[in-house]
Design an enzyme around this catalytic site. Sequence first.
Site, PDB file in Angstrom:
ATOM      1  N   LYS A  21      33.254   4.647  -4.948  1.00  0.00           N
ATOM      2  CA  LYS A  21      34.298   3.758  -5.481  1.00  0.00           C
ATOM      3  C   LYS A  21      34.480   3.985  -6.978  1.00  0.00           C
ATOM      4  CE  LYS A  21      36.739  -0.425  -5.647  1.00  0.00           C
ATOM      5  NZ  LYS A  21      37.079  -1.713  -5.101  1.00  0.00           N
TER       6      LYS A  21
ATOM      7  N   LYS B 136      39.898  -5.174  -9.737  1.00  0.00           N
ATOM      8  CA  LYS B 136      41.026  -5.880  -9.111  1.00  0.00           C
ATOM      9  C   LYS B 136      40.619  -7.338  -8.990  1.00  0.00           C
ATOM     10  CE  LYS B 136      43.450  -2.456  -6.332  1.00  0.00           C
ATOM     11  NZ  LYS B 136      43.808  -2.025  -4.963  1.00  0.00           N
TER      12      LYS B 136
ATOM     13  N   HIS C 159      45.157  -5.834   7.811  1.00  0.00           N
ATOM     14  CA  HIS C 159      45.815  -7.021   7.236  1.00  0.00           C
ATOM     15  C   HIS C 159      46.816  -7.616   8.216  1.00  0.00           C
ATOM     16  CE1 HIS C 159      44.922  -5.847   2.779  1.00  0.00           C
ATOM     17  NE2 HIS C 159      44.045  -6.717   3.235  1.00  0.00           N
TER      18      HIS C 159
ATOM     19  N   GLU D 116      45.873   2.286  -9.648  1.00  0.00           N
ATOM     20  CA  GLU D 116      46.522   2.668  -8.394  1.00  0.00           C
ATOM     21  C   GLU D 116      47.938   3.205  -8.626  1.00  0.00           C
ATOM     22  OE1 GLU D 116      45.151   0.090  -5.237  1.00  0.00           O
ATOM     23  OE2 GLU D 116      46.987   0.486  -4.137  1.00  0.00           O
TER      24      GLU D 116
ATOM     25  N   HIS E 183      43.380  -0.769   6.265  1.00  0.00           N
ATOM     26  CA  HIS E 183      43.791  -2.093   5.800  1.00  0.00           C
ATOM     27  C   HIS E 183      45.219  -2.464   6.212  1.00  0.00           C
ATOM     28  CE1 HIS E 183      40.101  -1.870   3.572  1.00  0.00           C
ATOM     29  NE2 HIS E 183      40.289  -3.021   2.976  1.00  0.00           N
TER      30      HIS E 183
ATOM     31  N   GLU F 264      33.440  -1.788   5.869  1.00  0.00           N
ATOM     32  CA  GLU F 264      33.899  -1.178   4.604  1.00  0.00           C
ATOM     33  C   GLU F 264      32.984  -0.016   4.208  1.00  0.00           C
ATOM     34  OE1 GLU F 264      36.670  -2.053   2.980  1.00  0.00           O
ATOM     35  OE2 GLU F 264      37.087  -4.165   3.444  1.00  0.00           O
TER      36      GLU F 264
ATOM     37  N   HIS G  14      37.651 -10.398   7.505  1.00  0.00           N
ATOM     38  CA  HIS G  14      38.412  -9.282   6.943  1.00  0.00           C
ATOM     39  C   HIS G  14      37.836  -7.922   7.370  1.00  0.00           C
ATOM     40  CE1 HIS G  14      40.697  -6.932   4.084  1.00  0.00           C
ATOM     41  NE2 HIS G  14      39.573  -6.485   3.546  1.00  0.00           N
TER      42      HIS G  14
ATOM     43  N   ARG H 160      43.751   5.864  -5.566  1.00  0.00           N
ATOM     44  CA  ARG H 160      43.015   4.637  -5.264  1.00  0.00           C
ATOM     45  C   ARG H 160      43.455   4.032  -3.929  1.00  0.00           C
ATOM     46  NH1 ARG H 160      40.951  -0.181  -9.353  1.00  0.00           N
ATOM     47  NH2 ARG H 160      40.085  -1.473  -7.691  1.00  0.00           N
TER      48      ARG H 160
ATOM     49  N   ARG I 296      43.744 -15.280 -23.024  1.00  0.00           N
ATOM     50  CA  ARG I 296      44.273 -13.898 -22.891  1.00  0.00           C
ATOM     51  C   ARG I 296      43.183 -12.871 -22.627  1.00  0.00           C
ATOM     52  NH1 ARG I 296      47.627 -15.695 -27.135  1.00  0.00           N
ATOM     53  NH2 ARG I 296      49.647 -16.315 -26.285  1.00  0.00           N
TER      54      ARG I 296
ATOM     55  N   ASN J  33      42.304   1.777   0.818  1.00  0.00           N
ATOM     56  CA  ASN J  33      42.962   0.869   1.761  1.00  0.00           C
ATOM     57  C   ASN J  33      42.974   1.405   3.182  1.00  0.00           C
ATOM     58  OD1 ASN J  33      43.953  -1.614   0.636  1.00  0.00           O
ATOM     59  ND2 ASN J  33      45.006  -0.285  -0.818  1.00  0.00           N
TER      60      ASN J  33
HETATM   61  P1  NAD Z   1      33.299 -14.413   0.806  1.00  0.00           P
HETATM   62  O1  NAD Z   1      33.259 -14.296  -0.645  1.00  0.00           O
HETATM   63  O2  NAD Z   1      34.148 -15.484   1.399  1.00  0.00           O
HETATM   64  O3  NAD Z   1      31.800 -14.565   1.360  1.00  0.00           O
HETATM   65  C1  NAD Z   1      31.599 -14.715   2.746  1.00  0.00           C
HETATM   66  C2  NAD Z   1      30.745 -15.958   3.064  1.00  0.00           C
HETATM   67  O4  NAD Z   1      29.392 -15.656   2.764  1.00  0.00           O
HETATM   68  C3  NAD Z   1      31.092 -17.170   2.254  1.00  0.00           C
HETATM   69  O5  NAD Z   1      30.961 -18.317   3.044  1.00  0.00           O
HETATM   70  C4  NAD Z   1      30.052 -17.164   1.146  1.00  0.00           C
HETATM   71  O6  NAD Z   1      29.802 -18.439   0.588  1.00  0.00           O
HETATM   72  C5  NAD Z   1      28.850 -16.654   1.900  1.00  0.00           C
HETATM   73  N1  NAD Z   1      27.852 -15.952   1.105  1.00  0.00           N
HETATM   74  C6  NAD Z   1      28.077 -15.095   0.088  1.00  0.00           C
HETATM   75  N2  NAD Z   1      26.943 -14.531  -0.297  1.00  0.00           N
HETATM   76  C7  NAD Z   1      25.961 -15.058   0.465  1.00  0.00           C
HETATM   77  C8  NAD Z   1      24.558 -14.850   0.553  1.00  0.00           C
HETATM   78  N3  NAD Z   1      23.949 -13.923  -0.189  1.00  0.00           N
HETATM   79  N4  NAD Z   1      23.857 -15.581   1.436  1.00  0.00           N
HETATM   80  C9  NAD Z   1      24.480 -16.474   2.250  1.00  0.00           C
HETATM   81  N5  NAD Z   1      25.811 -16.679   2.243  1.00  0.00           N
HETATM   82  C10 NAD Z   1      26.538 -15.973   1.364  1.00  0.00           C
HETATM   83  O7  NAD Z   1      33.776 -13.047   1.495  1.00  0.00           O
HETATM   84  P2  NAD Z   1      33.579 -11.501   1.116  1.00  0.00           P
HETATM   85  O8  NAD Z   1      33.657 -10.780   2.388  1.00  0.00           O
HETATM   86  O9  NAD Z   1      32.443 -11.281   0.211  1.00  0.00           O
HETATM   87  O10 NAD Z   1      34.881 -11.187   0.245  1.00  0.00           O
HETATM   88  C11 NAD Z   1      36.179 -11.242   0.810  1.00  0.00           C
HETATM   89  C12 NAD Z   1      37.177 -11.370  -0.324  1.00  0.00           C
HETATM   90  O11 NAD Z   1      37.042 -10.214  -1.149  1.00  0.00           O
HETATM   91  C13 NAD Z   1      38.609 -11.435   0.107  1.00  0.00           C
HETATM   92  O12 NAD Z   1      39.250 -12.467  -0.592  1.00  0.00           O
HETATM   93  C14 NAD Z   1      39.185 -10.082  -0.291  1.00  0.00           C
HETATM   94  O13 NAD Z   1      40.553 -10.152  -0.637  1.00  0.00           O
HETATM   95  C15 NAD Z   1      38.333  -9.750  -1.480  1.00  0.00           C
HETATM   96  N6  NAD Z   1      38.222  -8.299  -1.739  1.00  0.00           N
HETATM   97  C16 NAD Z   1      38.533  -7.873  -2.988  1.00  0.00           C
HETATM   98  C17 NAD Z   1      38.410  -6.531  -3.289  1.00  0.00           C
HETATM   99  C18 NAD Z   1      38.689  -6.057  -4.678  1.00  0.00           C
HETATM  100  O14 NAD Z   1      38.757  -4.843  -4.910  1.00  0.00           O
HETATM  101  N7  NAD Z   1      38.828  -6.951  -5.639  1.00  0.00           N
HETATM  102  C19 NAD Z   1      37.962  -5.623  -2.320  1.00  0.00           C
HETATM  103  C20 NAD Z   1      37.628  -6.104  -1.052  1.00  0.00           C
HETATM  104  C21 NAD Z   1      37.758  -7.459  -0.767  1.00  0.00           C
HETATM  105  N1  GLY Z   2      39.456  -2.609  -2.482  1.00  0.00           N
HETATM  106  C1  GLY Z   2      40.523  -1.741  -2.841  1.00  0.00           C
HETATM  107  C2  GLY Z   2      40.503  -1.340  -4.258  1.00  0.00           C
HETATM  108  O1  GLY Z   2      39.631  -1.716  -5.014  1.00  0.00           O
HETATM  109  O2  GLY Z   2      41.369  -0.623  -4.659  1.00  0.00           O
END
Ligand code: NAD
Ligand code: GLY
Length: 360
Positions: free
Chosen positions: A227, A143, A253, A237, A249, A185, A266, A242, A121, A246
């Site tokens: 942020k 998130k 998306h 949100e 997006h 971003e 993305h 917040r 939990r 997006n």
């Molecule tokens: P990712 O985590 O898939 O990383 C991209 C690639 O880079 C992967 O292959 C990873 O292994 C590699 N990598 C990571 N760090 C590295 C480094 N320092 N050196 C070499 N390779 C490296 O992608 P991302 O763009 O970081 O994240 C995308 C995800 O984030 C999506 O799932 C999206 O939904 C999520 N997201 C969440 C929020 C949130 O607020 N929680 C906001 C934006 C995106």
């Molecule tokens: N990436 C969108 C949020 O954190 O709200």
Amino acid sequence: METVTVGLGERAYDILIGNSTLPDLGTRCKALGLGTRVAIVTNPTVGAHYLAPTRNALADAGFDVSVCELPDGERYKNTDSINTIYDHLVDRRLDRGSFLVALGGGVIGDMTGFAAATFLRGIPFVQVPTTVVAQVDSSVGGKTGVNHPRGKNLIGAFHQPRLVLMDLDMLGTLPHRELLAGIAEVVKYGVIEDADFFDFLNANAKPLLALEPGVTARVVRRCCELKAQVVADDERETSGRRAILNYGHTVGHAIEAVTGYKEYLHGEAVGLGMVAAARIAHRLGRLAEAESEAQRALLERFGLPTEIPQHLDRAAIADAMGLDKKVASGKIRLILADRIGHVEMVPFSADEVRTLVKDL
Ligand code: NAD
Ligand code: GLY
């Protein structure tokens, strides 16, 4: 090292930003009074570069460290991977005094946060973000979650980390395309909240692309400040504030969905979505053409695609926009700029969206 604080009362936490910060991870966790057992969650790509120093930093501070490795990729951002984390935590008998460390990009960060939100939990977790996307966006704000086969991030929870430690040196090993996608971003923050930052990006595109340390630190810090403020204003949100994060997006998306999540990263899709949002805002008389073009030109300077290819079916994009999480009472709510540095959420019917998207 610089510190940005996310002001959430008893759930407030620091974001530490700097070069060569990773060796401080253990002492920083110790200072927060986190328990003795820790599991690092990572993937083989990130682990090959950074697992050993992360493990050492924690072990040197006296923590009992284990490692849970998940396969690399968005396609593994699912409940199977969460079960892999749970199995590891149960096998290692982690308890409520234990914590998790997310070592990776947004995929690892979102999944580790979700496992931490739900195991027993809720246990604490720490983010060590390793991509631009993760450092400027996903590691901050709590998130967490995974994808459902029919939609991105449909399962999740709000769960704030106890600490976010960013080591800017880690961006040096990122594939170039991932770096550029993350910068979309970054540009987003300038458009939604900070015209001066937008100008700074224009003036410093080259050093940022070269990851010049001073410029990189300033950019990551400013994104985190923006942020952190938005999250402190509207953590869950609920007020609409917040939702401005997006920007770009809804169309982005939709483009990812109609291209089967295969053609665009993305951030690239978000960049296209930002261009689309600016064109729509201009067409509606909300945004001057010069400002719409300035945004497109900046994305182009960062090597990002800025035209939605003609072969992508506009009607399919409009339909996919109807599945956006911001849809409320049948209205599709787009974030539109009225100038660089300020956006608003504007509702549209599905018919209106179809008409607007037709000519993009
Ligand atoms: P990712 O985590 O898939 O990383 C991209 C690639 O880079 C992967 O292959 C990873 O292994 C590699 N990598 C990571 N760090 C590295 C480094 N320092 N050196 C070499 N390779 C490296 O992608 P991302 O763009 O970081 O994240 C995308 C995800 O984030 C999506 O799932 C999206 O939904 C999520 N997201 C969440 C929020 C949130 O607020 N929680 C906001 C934006 C995106
Ligand atoms: N990436 C969108 C949020 O954190 O709200």
